[in-house]
Design an enzyme around this catalytic site. Structure first.
Site, short mmCIF file in Angstrom:
data_model
loop_
_atom_site.label_atom_id
_atom_site.label_comp_id
_atom_site.label_asym_id
_atom_site.label_seq_id
_atom_site.Cartn_x
_atom_site.Cartn_y
_atom_site.Cartn_z
N ASP A 158 1.73 -6.65 -1.50
CA ASP A 158 1.98 -7.27 -2.76
C ASP A 158 3.71 -7.64 -2.58
OD1 ASP A 158 -0.32 -6.10 -3.78
OD2 ASP A 158 0.65 -3.96 -3.93
N ASP B 241 11.16 -3.22 -8.60
CA ASP B 241 10.47 -1.95 -7.82
C ASP B 241 11.28 -1.57 -6.72
OD1 ASP B 241 8.49 -3.53 -8.91
OD2 ASP B 241 7.10 -3.74 -6.90
N GLU C 203 4.46 4.22 -3.40
CA GLU C 203 3.66 3.11 -3.05
C GLU C 203 4.60 2.03 -2.24
OE1 GLU C 203 1.37 1.73 -6.70
OE2 GLU C 203 2.13 -0.24 -6.10
N GLU C 204 5.85 1.80 -2.51
CA GLU C 204 6.88 0.99 -1.87
C GLU C 204 7.12 1.27 -0.44
OE1 GLU C 204 7.00 -1.84 -3.56
OE2 GLU C 204 6.23 -1.19 -5.25
N ASP D 286 4.58 6.19 -7.68
CA ASP D 286 4.63 4.71 -7.87
C ASP D 286 5.92 4.49 -8.61
OD1 ASP D 286 4.31 2.15 -8.39
OD2 ASP D 286 2.21 2.17 -8.91
N LEU E 228 7.41 1.80 -10.06
CA LEU E 228 7.27 0.73 -11.11
C LEU E 228 5.97 0.24 -11.05
CD1 LEU E 228 9.43 0.56 -13.09
CD2 LEU E 228 10.12 -1.51 -12.11
N ASP E 229 5.05 0.69 -11.92
CA ASP E 229 3.88 0.37 -11.87
C ASP E 229 3.77 -0.75 -13.08
OD1 ASP E 229 0.84 0.63 -11.16
OD2 ASP E 229 0.81 1.14 -13.31
N GLU F 251 -1.64 6.60 -8.01
CA GLU F 251 -1.84 6.10 -9.59
C GLU F 251 -3.11 6.95 -10.13
OE1 GLU F 251 -2.48 2.19 -8.04
OE2 GLU F 251 -0.57 1.48 -9.02
P1 AHM Z 1 0.87 -2.49 -9.10
O1 AHM Z 1 1.24 -1.16 -8.72
O2 AHM Z 1 1.46 -3.42 -8.09
O3 AHM Z 1 1.75 -2.74 -10.23
O4 AHM Z 1 -0.70 -2.64 -9.26
C1 AHM Z 1 -1.22 -1.79 -10.31
C2 AHM Z 1 -1.63 -2.57 -11.62
C3 AHM Z 1 -1.94 -1.66 -12.48
O5 AHM Z 1 -0.70 -1.28 -13.30
C4 AHM Z 1 -2.83 -2.48 -13.52
O6 AHM Z 1 -3.61 -1.95 -14.35
C5 AHM Z 1 -3.47 -3.28 -12.39
O7 AHM Z 1 -2.60 -3.47 -11.28
C6 AHM Z 1 -3.62 -4.74 -12.62
O8 AHM Z 1 -4.33 -5.54 -11.82
P2 AHM Z 1 -4.89 -6.81 -12.13
O9 AHM Z 1 -3.99 -7.97 -12.31
O10 AHM Z 1 -5.88 -6.93 -10.83
O11 AHM Z 1 -5.96 -6.67 -13.45
MG MG Z 2 1.07 0.79 -9.05
#
Ligand code: AHM
Ligand code: MG
Length: 330
Positions: free
Chosen positions: A70, A76, A99-100, A118, A120-121, A277
């Site tokens: 990502d 983040d 996660e990072e 995580d 910053l989710d 998560e």
């Molecule tokens: P992230 O941890 O990289 O932010 O990804 C997790 C996020 C969730 O918060 C969210 O519900 C989901 O990814 C959204 O994914 P999508 O864009 O595929 O719907």
């Molecule tokens: Mg996340």
């Protein structure tokens, strides 16, 4: 001029609440309490940075990717640094997984706890001023001391969590957590720099009328998952999907609903991470009377094999999750 706002009575601060409830912990030496306080403190720093995101140069991409591929956002990275520093200082934790970060961060070898975070989710929502969150899990290590053993001390089932929570940076900032004795929510009062108990003993309605899913992906969901989505439409449920798991989960927890991120034809295990998560929110959901499944069974019973393992997630009101499981398995 008459004051139009109703002043709330001075409430219970997070610090006092943690202190008052310390004896509920299985090992009440104060170390878990200190970890929760450290997380709360780091979240105040992150909150300050999140709320200034449009003003100072911290929005946008770092131009780098995390190990899951990502795009890393500057926030983040900052949030990861803030939480890592806060959890390093006290010495209560032996390891932090994030996660990072690709591998675990070795902290104090005498520390009794392992943290999964995580930082910053929902990071794709940073640049567009939409709610984002932090998610954390706390485990007790199994080996007595020394360098933690990944397969033994860190890769534990969600059922082994001793605490879990999230911070929602939304229209107000909230910290919601459980230590296995129900779920309590605290709202941040920025002028006082304190979290106050605002949502005691949170429970998820047993049923609801909100479903939260990225419907743009329906062509790549299984037939069973699509059956459940058609079921929701037949029932004229309301679709609500922000794309920030914490925000979608929090809304559904208050109002009754289901959040689902199923496997897709591209991502056979879905998108979300079991350790950062799914498990934390599953613990909170169950403690609030809700349910969390990977479509086959209880999320918290899955034995993790990898730090960054992904899992499908169906979480929220118990009757809705059970209905989803029924149609997925049919
Ligand atoms: P992230 O941890 O990289 O932010 O990804 C997790 C996020 C969730 O918060 C969210 O519900 C989901 O990814 C959204 O994914 P999508 O864009 O595929 O719907
Ligand atoms: Mg996340």
């Amino acid at each position: 001029m008459e004051e139009s706002r109703i002043a709330l009575p001075i409430g219970v601060t997070l610090d006092r609440f943690i202190k008052n409830n310390q004896e509920q912990f299985q090992f009440s030496t104060g170390e878990l309490s200190q970890l929760l306080r450290d997380i709360a403190l780091a979240s105040k720093v992150v909150n300050r940075e999140v709320s200034k995101a449009g003003l100072i140069d911290i929005m946008g991409s770092m131009g780098s990717q995390n190990m899951a591929g990502d795009q890393q956002q500057k926030l983040d990275v900052l949030a990861n640094i803030r939480f890592t520093r806060a959890l390093t200082k006290g010495g209560e934790a032996c390891a932090l997984i994030s996660e990072e970060s690709e591998t675990y961060v070795d902290l104090n070898n005498d520390g009794k706890y392992v943290i999964a975070i995580d930082p910053l989710d929902g990071s794709s929502n940073i640049d567009v001023n939409v709610s984002i969150g932090t998610i954390f899990s706390i485990y007790r290590r199994k080996s007595p001391a020394g360098q933690p053993i990944q397969s033994f001390d860190i890769l534990q089932k969600g059922a082994a969590q001793v605490a879990a929570g999230y911070i929602l940076y939304g229209s107000s900032t909230m910290l919601v957590y459980t230590t296995g004795h129900g779920v309590n929510g605290f709202t941040y009062e920025p002028s006082l720099g304190e979290y106050f108990l605002s949502h005691p003993n949170m429970t998820i309605p047993a049923n609801g009328t909100i479903y939260s899913v990225n419907e743009g992906l329906t062509n790549s969901f299984s037939e069973g998952v699509n059956k459940y989505i058609y079921y929701c439409k037949d029932k004229k449920y309301t679709a609500r999907y922000i794309g920030s798991l914490v925000a979608d989960f929090h809304r559904n927890m208050l109002k009754g609903g289901i959040y689902l991120y199923p496997a897709t034809s591209k991502d056979k295990n879905g998108k979300l991470r079991l350790m950062y998560e799914c498990n934390a929110l599953a613990f909170i959901a169950e403690q609030a009377g809700g349910k969390a499944s990977d479509g086959k069974g209880r999320i918290m019973d899955v034995s993790p094999l990898d730090l960054h393992q992904r899992s499908p997630l169906f979480i929220g009101s118990v009757q809705m999750v059970e209905q989803a499981e029924l149609l997925i398995q049919s």
